[in-house]
Design a protein around this motif. Structure first.
Motif, PDB file in Angstrom:
ATOM      1  N   LEU A  14      35.144  45.850  32.765  1.00 50.83           N
ATOM      2  CA  LEU A  14      36.661  45.056  31.134  1.00 50.83           C
ATOM      3  C   LEU A  14      37.151  44.484  32.835  1.00 50.83           C
ATOM      4  CD1 LEU A  14      37.920  45.389  28.526  1.00 50.83           C
ATOM      5  CD2 LEU A  14      39.249  45.183  30.415  1.00 50.83           C
ATOM      6  N   VAL A  15      37.209  43.501  32.916  1.00 47.41           N
ATOM      7  CA  VAL A  15      38.631  42.627  34.271  1.00 47.41           C
ATOM      8  C   VAL A  15      40.320  42.525  32.762  1.00 47.41           C
ATOM      9  CG1 VAL A  15      39.710  41.575  35.851  1.00 47.41           C
ATOM     10  CG2 VAL A  15      36.979  42.255  35.524  1.00 47.41           C
ATOM     11  N   PHE A  16      41.069  43.208  33.571  1.00 41.37           N
ATOM     12  CA  PHE A  16      42.014  43.136  32.940  1.00 41.37           C
ATOM     13  C   PHE A  16      43.298  42.670  34.013  1.00 41.37           C
ATOM     14  CE2 PHE A  16      45.049  45.053  29.212  1.00 41.37           C
ATOM     15  CZ  PHE A  16      45.718  43.609  29.097  1.00 41.37           C
ATOM     16  N   PRO A  17      43.767  41.577  33.885  1.00 43.73           N
ATOM     17  CA  PRO A  17      44.680  40.922  34.319  1.00 43.73           C
ATOM     18  C   PRO A  17      46.064  40.856  34.303  1.00 43.73           C
ATOM     19  CG  PRO A  17      43.982  39.356  34.030  1.00 43.73           C
ATOM     20  CD  PRO A  17      42.823  39.730  33.262  1.00 43.73           C
ATOM     21  N   TRP A  18      47.538  41.237  35.159  1.00 40.94           N
ATOM     22  CA  TRP A  18      49.390  40.981  34.417  1.00 40.94           C
ATOM     23  C   TRP A  18      48.688  39.469  33.629  1.00 40.94           C
ATOM     24  CZ3 TRP A  18      53.020  43.313  32.955  1.00 40.94           C
ATOM     25  CH2 TRP A  18      54.111  42.513  33.985  1.00 40.94           C
ATOM     26  N   PRO A  19      49.844  39.076  32.774  1.00 39.96           N
ATOM     27  CA  PRO A  19      49.321  37.643  32.417  1.00 39.96           C
ATOM     28  C   PRO A  19      49.488  36.463  32.886  1.00 39.96           C
ATOM     29  CG  PRO A  19      50.507  38.872  30.879  1.00 39.96           C
ATOM     30  CD  PRO A  19      50.729  39.650  32.184  1.00 39.96           C
ATOM     31  N   LEU A  20      49.593  36.111  34.036  1.00 38.75           N
ATOM     32  CA  LEU A  20      50.774  34.948  34.847  1.00 38.75           C
ATOM     33  C   LEU A  20      49.673  35.200  35.809  1.00 38.75           C
ATOM     34  CD1 LEU A  20      54.233  36.744  35.959  1.00 38.75           C
ATOM     35  CD2 LEU A  20      53.881  35.144  33.878  1.00 38.75           C
ATOM     36  N   GLN A  21      49.724  33.687  36.204  1.00 43.46           N
ATOM     37  CA  GLN A  21      49.032  32.689  37.334  1.00 43.46           C
ATOM     38  C   GLN A  21      48.828  32.878  38.254  1.00 43.46           C
ATOM     39  OE1 GLN A  21      48.370  28.620  36.118  1.00 43.46           O
ATOM     40  NE2 GLN A  21      46.329  30.418  37.402  1.00 43.46           N
ATOM     41  N   GLY A  22      49.417  33.823  39.375  1.00 40.97           N
ATOM     42  CA  GLY A  22      48.806  34.181  40.639  1.00 40.97           C
ATOM     43  C   GLY A  22      48.337  35.261  40.199  1.00 40.97           C
ATOM     44  N   HIS A  23      47.953  36.249  39.293  1.00 38.73           N
ATOM     45  CA  HIS A  23      47.418  37.730  38.740  1.00 38.73           C
ATOM     46  C   HIS A  23      45.982  37.291  38.441  1.00 38.73           C
ATOM     47  CE1 HIS A  23      50.439  40.280  39.284  1.00 38.73           C
ATOM     48  NE2 HIS A  23      51.824  39.161  39.231  1.00 38.73           N
ATOM     49  N   ILE A  24      45.945  35.968  37.254  1.00 36.46           N
ATOM     50  CA  ILE A  24      45.153  35.250  37.034  1.00 36.46           C
ATOM     51  C   ILE A  24      43.683  35.317  38.318  1.00 36.46           C
ATOM     52  CG2 ILE A  24      43.387  34.308  35.731  1.00 36.46           C
ATOM     53  CD1 ILE A  24      45.919  33.823  33.563  1.00 36.46           C
ATOM     54  N   ASN A  25      44.771  34.060  39.338  1.00 39.00           N
ATOM     55  CA  ASN A  25      44.270  33.322  40.432  1.00 39.00           C
ATOM     56  C   ASN A  25      43.656  33.609  40.638  1.00 39.00           C
ATOM     57  OD1 ASN A  25      45.611  31.063  39.127  1.00 39.00           O
ATOM     58  ND2 ASN A  25      46.411  31.044  41.145  1.00 39.00           N
ATOM     59  N   SER A  26      43.291  35.459  41.521  1.00 40.11           N
ATOM     60  CA  SER A  26      43.050  36.382  42.854  1.00 40.11           C
ATOM     61  C   SER A  26      42.125  37.199  41.775  1.00 40.11           C
ATOM     62  CB  SER A  26      43.504  37.196  43.375  1.00 40.11           C
ATOM     63  OG  SER A  26      44.206  37.981  42.199  1.00 40.11           O
ATOM     64  N   MET A  27      42.001  38.011  40.420  1.00 41.61           N
ATOM     65  CA  MET A  27      40.940  38.525  38.705  1.00 41.61           C
ATOM     66  C   MET A  27      39.997  37.536  38.768  1.00 41.61           C
ATOM     67  SD  MET A  27      43.938  41.500  37.652  1.00 41.61           S
ATOM     68  CE  MET A  27      42.367  43.064  37.256  1.00 41.61           C
ATOM     69  N   LEU A  28      40.077  36.487  38.179  1.00 45.18           N
ATOM     70  CA  LEU A  28      39.197  35.697  37.852  1.00 45.18           C
ATOM     71  C   LEU A  28      37.277  35.679  38.866  1.00 45.18           C
ATOM     72  CD1 LEU A  28      37.596  34.521  35.266  1.00 45.18           C
ATOM     73  CD2 LEU A  28      38.512  32.349  35.824  1.00 45.18           C
ATOM     74  N   PRO A  29      38.693  35.391  40.516  1.00 46.75           N
ATOM     75  CA  PRO A  29      37.247  35.064  41.164  1.00 46.75           C
ATOM     76  C   PRO A  29      36.290  35.936  41.970  1.00 46.75           C
ATOM     77  CG  PRO A  29      39.334  33.769  41.808  1.00 46.75           C
ATOM     78  CD  PRO A  29      39.601  34.627  40.538  1.00 46.75           C
ATOM     79  N   PHE A  30      37.533  37.302  41.730  1.00 46.92           N
ATOM     80  CA  PHE A  30      37.087  38.582  41.210  1.00 46.92           C
ATOM     81  C   PHE A  30      35.135  38.755  40.377  1.00 46.92           C
ATOM     82  CE2 PHE A  30      37.348  43.313  40.066  1.00 46.92           C
ATOM     83  CZ  PHE A  30      36.545  44.045  41.224  1.00 46.92           C
ATOM     84  N   ALA A  31      35.634  38.548  39.185  1.00 46.74           N
ATOM     85  CA  ALA A  31      35.248  38.268  37.810  1.00 46.74           C
ATOM     86  C   ALA A  31      33.912  38.001  38.198  1.00 46.74           C
ATOM     87  CB  ALA A  31      35.671  38.363  36.908  1.00 46.74           C
ATOM     88  N   GLU A  32      33.865  36.630  39.035  1.00 53.05           N
ATOM     89  CA  GLU A  32      32.284  35.683  39.400  1.00 53.05           C
ATOM     90  C   GLU A  32      32.203  36.581  40.113  1.00 53.05           C
ATOM     91  OE1 GLU A  32      34.527  32.456  40.363  1.00 53.05           O
ATOM     92  OE2 GLU A  32      36.019  31.945  38.492  1.00 53.05           O
ATOM     93  N   GLY A  33      32.797  37.200  41.394  1.00 49.68           N
ATOM     94  CA  GLY A  33      31.751  37.755  42.593  1.00 49.68           C
ATOM     95  C   GLY A  33      30.895  38.925  41.387  1.00 49.68           C
ATOM     96  N   LEU A  34      31.964  40.288  40.905  1.00 54.94           N
ATOM     97  CA  LEU A  34      30.747  41.106  39.565  1.00 54.94           C
ATOM     98  C   LEU A  34      29.855  40.161  39.218  1.00 54.94           C
ATOM     99  CD1 LEU A  34      33.645  43.283  38.316  1.00 54.94           C
ATOM    100  CD2 LEU A  34      32.177  43.508  40.650  1.00 54.94           C
ATOM    101  N   LEU A  35      29.798  39.418  38.588  1.00 54.57           N
ATOM    102  CA  LEU A  35      28.461  38.654  38.089  1.00 54.57           C
ATOM    103  C   LEU A  35      27.673  38.520  38.203  1.00 54.57           C
ATOM    104  CD1 LEU A  35      30.639  35.689  35.575  1.00 54.57           C
ATOM    105  CD2 LEU A  35      29.565  37.724  35.215  1.00 54.57           C
ATOM    106  N   GLY A  36      27.948  37.921  40.021  1.00 57.20           N
ATOM    107  CA  GLY A  36      27.030  37.135  41.351  1.00 57.20           C
ATOM    108  C   GLY A  36      26.391  38.997  41.644  1.00 57.20           C
ATOM    109  N   ALA A  37      27.015  39.557  40.791  1.00 55.45           N
ATOM    110  CA  ALA A  37      26.239  40.862  41.684  1.00 55.45           C
ATOM    111  C   ALA A  37      25.380  41.529  40.103  1.00 55.45           C
ATOM    112  CB  ALA A  37      27.170  41.659  42.054  1.00 55.45           C
ATOM    113  N   GLY A  38      25.264  40.912  39.472  1.00 53.15           N
ATOM    114  CA  GLY A  38      24.407  41.238  37.986  1.00 53.15           C
ATOM    115  C   GLY A  38      24.789  42.091  37.151  1.00 53.15           C
TER     116      GLY A  38
END
Length: 499
Positions: A14-38
């Motif tokens: 579970l990935v939980f960012p602070w609810p502002l644009q700048g925080h989402i900008n880096s934590m969603l690509p992080f989540a995508e990286g986890l998806l790529g790792a299965g």
């Protein structure tokens, strides 16, 4: 990035960012990286933000939400950050607990095919999310979306207070060197400290925001590990000074350079998709891209100085000017920009697809607020930066850009047309700046490639979150609280009393 071994049970983070644009900008690509790792991923927005973003999920990605406790028409702007923080914890905690509760069950197919949550990666500005997860037996890691150098500054606040460096008194010489931030003694000045380090109120008390940020940074040592959207080639020294205070540290960025998703997937704002077509009509390196980020507010006078400086520099410019950036005079400001520069030389939009813009051949420099995401995006594309920091970590990022990496210019604490004009011209025309920016971009490309430092750290992190590692006994916790207490008991007391 390596796939998950087939003989391991599925993992759900579970990935939980602070609810502002700048925080989402880096934590969603992080989540995508986890998806790529299965890995299965739940990305947790607030209800308000979930209604604003692209929710295109995949078989192993879902979006969920928690209430933030604020009315829909609340501005959720930079002036209301403390209000957001005070409201979020009591409003979100119950729904957050409910998302983690399946981890206590024995079922392996909870919640529509997703396995139980086995690990939480929470924004470091959400310490309650880390505490609740650990209370429920779910291992929690902290993710800081700021630069490592700024986190080291926040971690050093007790030392800075003890040395009398902070708060910086009103009227002080801001070019005075700063002691107390390890590894930065040779170039850090008072003006380069995070903006909240300057005195607050008539008596020069510590800014309440600084107390909160210092407390939350110290809290990160409670997490199983601390994740940074950075790379060792940029911030090796800061990472080395932070590591002894944490249980583990991962430097896995820049994540924007790894992500294959369109920028719109992270955006809370509607992007103008005509930007790149407009850039297509301009020569190589002939356009200045201007964006002061998702939070900065400028006065009508500051807008006039920026505009005059940009027009005076003589280059075409693309300006991402949010609807709320100049307040009630926004419409007049837009027309003034067009009239001053001419339609062929200026395009003003509410929000731009920044990664696409920065990698466009026509962009010659980036006039930026030096937010960490923007700084990394400029670095990754080899674009020289002209930095006008607004608040928080942006001050120290701007200093590193100019004094450490040599990839840009630092014009903090001044907003004058002559300075804007001069710095834009230098950023556009300096061969030295461009060579340094392109060399650093090549190094970052190596960092994220297979075998590079960030790619290797990400693989180590993926190995960490799989069950064989999660079930291991917790490692010993360094005694950072003892260090803080011996350095500045008053500051520790102030930190502990902040909700």
């Amino acid at each position: 990035m390596a796939d998950r071994p087939t003989d391991m049970a599925p993992v759900h983070v579970l990935v939980f960012p602070w609810p502002l644009q700048g925080h989402i900008n880096s934590m969603l690509p992080f989540a995508e990286g986890l998806l790529g790792a299965g890995v299965h991923v739940t990305f947790l927005h607030t209800e308000h933000n979930l209604r604003r973003v692209d929710r295109a999920a995949s078989p192993r990605l879902r979006f969920a939400s928690v209430p933030d406790g604020l009315p829909d028409d609340h501005p959720r702007s930079v002036a209301h950050l403390s209000e957001i923080g005070r409201s979020l914890r009591p409003s979100a905690s119950a729904a957050y607990r409910a998302l983690l509760a399946p981890a206590l069950s024995t079922g392996s197919n909870a919640d529509g095919g997703f396995p139980p949550v086995s690990c939480v990666v929470a924004d470091g500005l959400l310490p309650f999310a880390i505490d609740i997860a650990e209370e429920l037996g779910v291992p929690a890691l902290a993710f800081r979306t700021e630069s490592a150098c700024s986190i080291l500054a926040y971690l050093s606040v007790p030392s800075l207070v003890g040395l009398g460096e902070v708060p910086v008194p009103a009227g002080a010489d801001l070019d005075e060197p700063v002691r107390g931030v390890p590894g930065m003694e040779g170039f850090l000045r008072r003006r380069d400290l995070p903006s909240s380090c300057r005195g607050h109120g008539e008596a020069g008390e510590l800014d309440p925001m600084l107390q909160v940020l210092a407390k939350y940074t110290a809290h990160s040592c409670k997490a199983r590990a601390l994740i940074f959207n950075t790379t060792a080639s940029l911030e090796r020294s800061a990472l080395a000074h932070i590591a002894p205070h944490m249980r583990d540290v991962f430097a896995i960025g820049p994540l924007n350079a790894i992500s294959a998703a369109p920028a719109s997937a992270t955006s809370l704002w509607r992007e103008d998709d005509g930007c790149t077509a407009w850039l297509d009509g301009h020569a190589d390196r002939s356009v200045v891209y201007v964006s002061l980020g998702s939070l900065a507010i400028i006065s009508r006078e500051q807008f006039a100085e920026f505009l005059s400086g940009l027009v005076g520099a003589g280059y075409a410019f693309l300006w991402a000017l949010r609807p709320d950036m100049v307040g009630a005079s926004q419409s007049a400001a837009l027309q003034e920009a067009v009239d001053a520069a001419g339609k062929s030389k200026v395009r003003v939009v509410d929000w731009a697809p920044q990664r696409d813009v920065l990698r466009h051949r026509a962009v010659g420099c980036f006039l930026t607020h030096a937010g960490w995401n923007s700084t990394l995006e400029g670095i990754a594309e080899g674009v020289p930066l002209a930095c006008w920091p607004f608040f928080a970590d942006q001050q120290i990022n701007s200093r590193f850009t100019a004094a450490v990496w040599g990839t840009g210019l630092d014009m903090k604490d001044v907003c004058e047309r002559a300075v804007v004009e001069r710095m834009v011209r230098e950023a556009m025309e300096s061969g030295e700046l461009r060579r340094s920016a392109q060399a650093l971009a090549r190094q970052v490309t190596r960092d994220i490639a297979e075998g590079g430092s960030s790619a290797s750290e990400f693989e180590r992190l993926v190995g960490w979150i799989f069950p064989n590692r999660l079930r291991a006994q917790p490692v010993s916790l360094p005694s950072i609280q003892g260090t803080v207490q011996s350095t500045c008991p008053t500051m520790l007391s102030a930190m502990q009393c902040i909700p």
